[in-house]
Design an enzyme around this catalytic site. Structure first.
Site, PDB file in Angstrom:
ATOM      1  CD  GLU A 193      -2.542  -1.694   0.194  1.00 50.97           C
ATOM      2  OE1 GLU A 193      -2.801  -0.860  -0.685  1.00 50.97           O
ATOM      3  OE2 GLU A 193      -2.924  -2.886   0.132  1.00 50.97           O
ATOM      4  CG  ASP A 385      -2.325  -2.439  -7.432  1.00 57.03           C
ATOM      5  OD1 ASP A 385      -1.302  -2.611  -6.760  1.00 57.03           O
ATOM      6  OD2 ASP A 385      -3.369  -1.957  -6.968  1.00 57.03           O
TER       7      ASP A 385
END
Length: 481
Positions: A193, A385
């Site tokens: 994250e 991502d």
């Protein structure tokens, strides 16, 4: 661009999935991993191989989390993928026949496109790659086409773990798993994250501040031999970066800037912090800093991650959310912002190909404009991502390939991996970062709020139980010795 200065560009893609192999097929089982392999990792490997054949190398740093690497290397994975691909081939063939019977020729032709692609993917994985995705990635790294980075062992949210020993193990296991699979230790880490914490008083999730002083994450990285990571732009320049801009998140710590100890002091006034520059991370130690960070470029980020304002929301692209009832295949396009799933129009692959070319050209122009006039050694870093490309955004891998080929043709811009750039252009300044992530508001809120407080009430005792077991095992070994 000025011909006398070197500027660079690099994607940093984060590959990770939870451990799904022992959890059946669907919805949270092996099918998830197989789908990501079919739609993201196989197309990405193939694109990088094509680029290598054209002499286009660099530009991609791929973080493969230990959890993902272990699953891709698991002996059962190839068999599971074979069954999954056989099912994809069978159902697309059956749907093509059904469409033909109903006279829906264009849908039938699209089903046949999917059948051919699935057959080709099966042949590529088993015949060309020998059923070895890890080996294919290792080969691309050894040839200099990409760099492989790692992630924390279980993708734990590191700033909120209760024990420093837990962070040490997360990174040490990550390094060992990576080296075992890819033959060389990683030099970089994707922080889960993009979450960083500096040294300072401890405040865990839902806990009161106590007398402990935490160690900054850069110290753990340095001990594990990891030399770089990335952060969201909000940590460098304030604000909320890619997350929410709501008022409740705007009160955030300031970033302090310091001169590098090995250089003479900079003249005043200092230039503003620049997301195109790498920096050393300021720690508590008196020695030279050992870990640097790169910053996500804010000007280009939303062009890719935003489904509403970015490229993936283009009406011509394949709609992710609408699938056929029987085989789960996609035949419809985005069609427009806010268009109901029931009103989606038929997907036209050739139209999507044209949009990929347009969007790749647009992104290349943005990169060149963003780097124009920047200092020697500047780099625009684009972290995303990995599963965004190919899985969520069907055309995304083709777009990546087109962008890399387009930027390779720019005479005064270099494609690079983050490790190569770190070695070639080491930072000259030290920055003390605040705590934060790329989540909502740029801080820890997504992982530390009243709705998820119950999870930490389970995590912290479990963390202690693991270390109790470790101590018991250690003491037992000593007793036997």
């Amino acid at each position: 661009m000025d011909s006398g200065a070197r500027r660079s560009f690099g994607f940093f893609l984060h590959g990770h999935l939870p451990w799904v192999l022992p959890h059946g097929r669907w919805p949270h089982g092996a099918e998830w991993l197989c789908e990501a392999t079919l739609e993201t990792y196989l197309p990405l490997v193939r694109s990088l191989q094509r680029l290598r054949e054209k002499g286009v190398t660099g530009g991609v740093t791929l973080g493969v989390s230990p959890v993902l690497a272990e699953q891709l290397a698991a002996p059962v994975f190839a068999g599971m993928l074979a069954k999954y691909l056989d099912d994809r081939i069978r159902t697309s063939h059956e749907e093509a026949a059904a469409f033909h019977r109903k006279g829906e020729t264009r849908f039938a032709e699209l089903a046949e496109v999917w059948e051919r692609r699935h057959r080709d993917s099966r042949r590529f994985f088993f015949d060309e790659l020998g059923g070895d995705m890890i080996g294919a990635l290792r080969d691309l790294q050894e040839g200099g086409t990409l760099e492989l980075a790692t992630c924390a062992a279980t993708h734990a949210y590191l700033p909120l773990l209760g024990r420093d020993e837990s962070i040490t193990v997360q990174l040490e296991l990550a390094r060992r798993v990576h080296e075992r699979h890819f033959g060389a230790p990683p030099s970089g880490l994707w922080l889960p994250e993009a979450a960083y914490r500096p040294a300072g008083p401890w405040r865990g999730a839902g806990s009161a501040e106590d007398d402990r002083v935490r160690t900054g994450l850069e110290e753990f990285l340095a001990r594990a031999g990891l030399r770089y990571f990335t952060v969201d732009s909000g940590l460098l320049v304030g604000g909320s970066g890619g997350g929410s801009t709501s008022a409740r998140f705007r009160d955030r710590p300031d970033v302090r800037r310091e001169a590098h100890r090995a250089r003479a002091p900079h003249p005043e006034p200092l230039a503003p912090l620049d997301s195109r520059s790498p920096y050393w991370v300021a720690g508590r130690g008196e020695g030279s800093p050992a870990v640097q960070f790169f910053t996500r470029d804010p000007s280009t980020a939303s062009q890719v991650w935003s489904g509403e304002r970015g490229y993936p929301g283009d009406p011509a692209y394949l709609e992710f959310h609408k699938k056929s009832e029987g085989g789960g295949h996609r035949y419809w396009k985005v069609s427009g912002s806010g268009v109901d799933l029931g009103d989606k129009e038929e997907y036209v692959p050739d139209d999507a190909v044209d949009r990929v070319a347009d969007h790749a050209d647009h992104f290349c122009r943005l990169v060149c404009d963003r780097l124009a006039g920047s200092a020697e050694g500047s780099i625009l870093v684009a972290p995303y991502d990995a599963e965004l490309f190919g899985h969520w955004w069907h055309e995304g891998v083709s777009w990546l390939e087109a962008v890399l080929e387009g930027l390779h043709a720019e005479p005064h811009l270099g494609l690079t991996t983050l490790g190569d750039h770190a070695r070639e252009f080491p930072p000259t300044e030290v920055v003390a970062l605040p705590e934060g992530s790329w989540g909502e508001g740029g801080h820890d809120y997504v992982w530390n709020n009243p709705a998820v407080a119950w999870t930490w009430q389970l995590i912290y005792p479990s963390e202690e139980a693991v270390w109790d077991l470790w101590r018991a095992a250690r003491d037992s070994d000593r007793a036997e010795a």
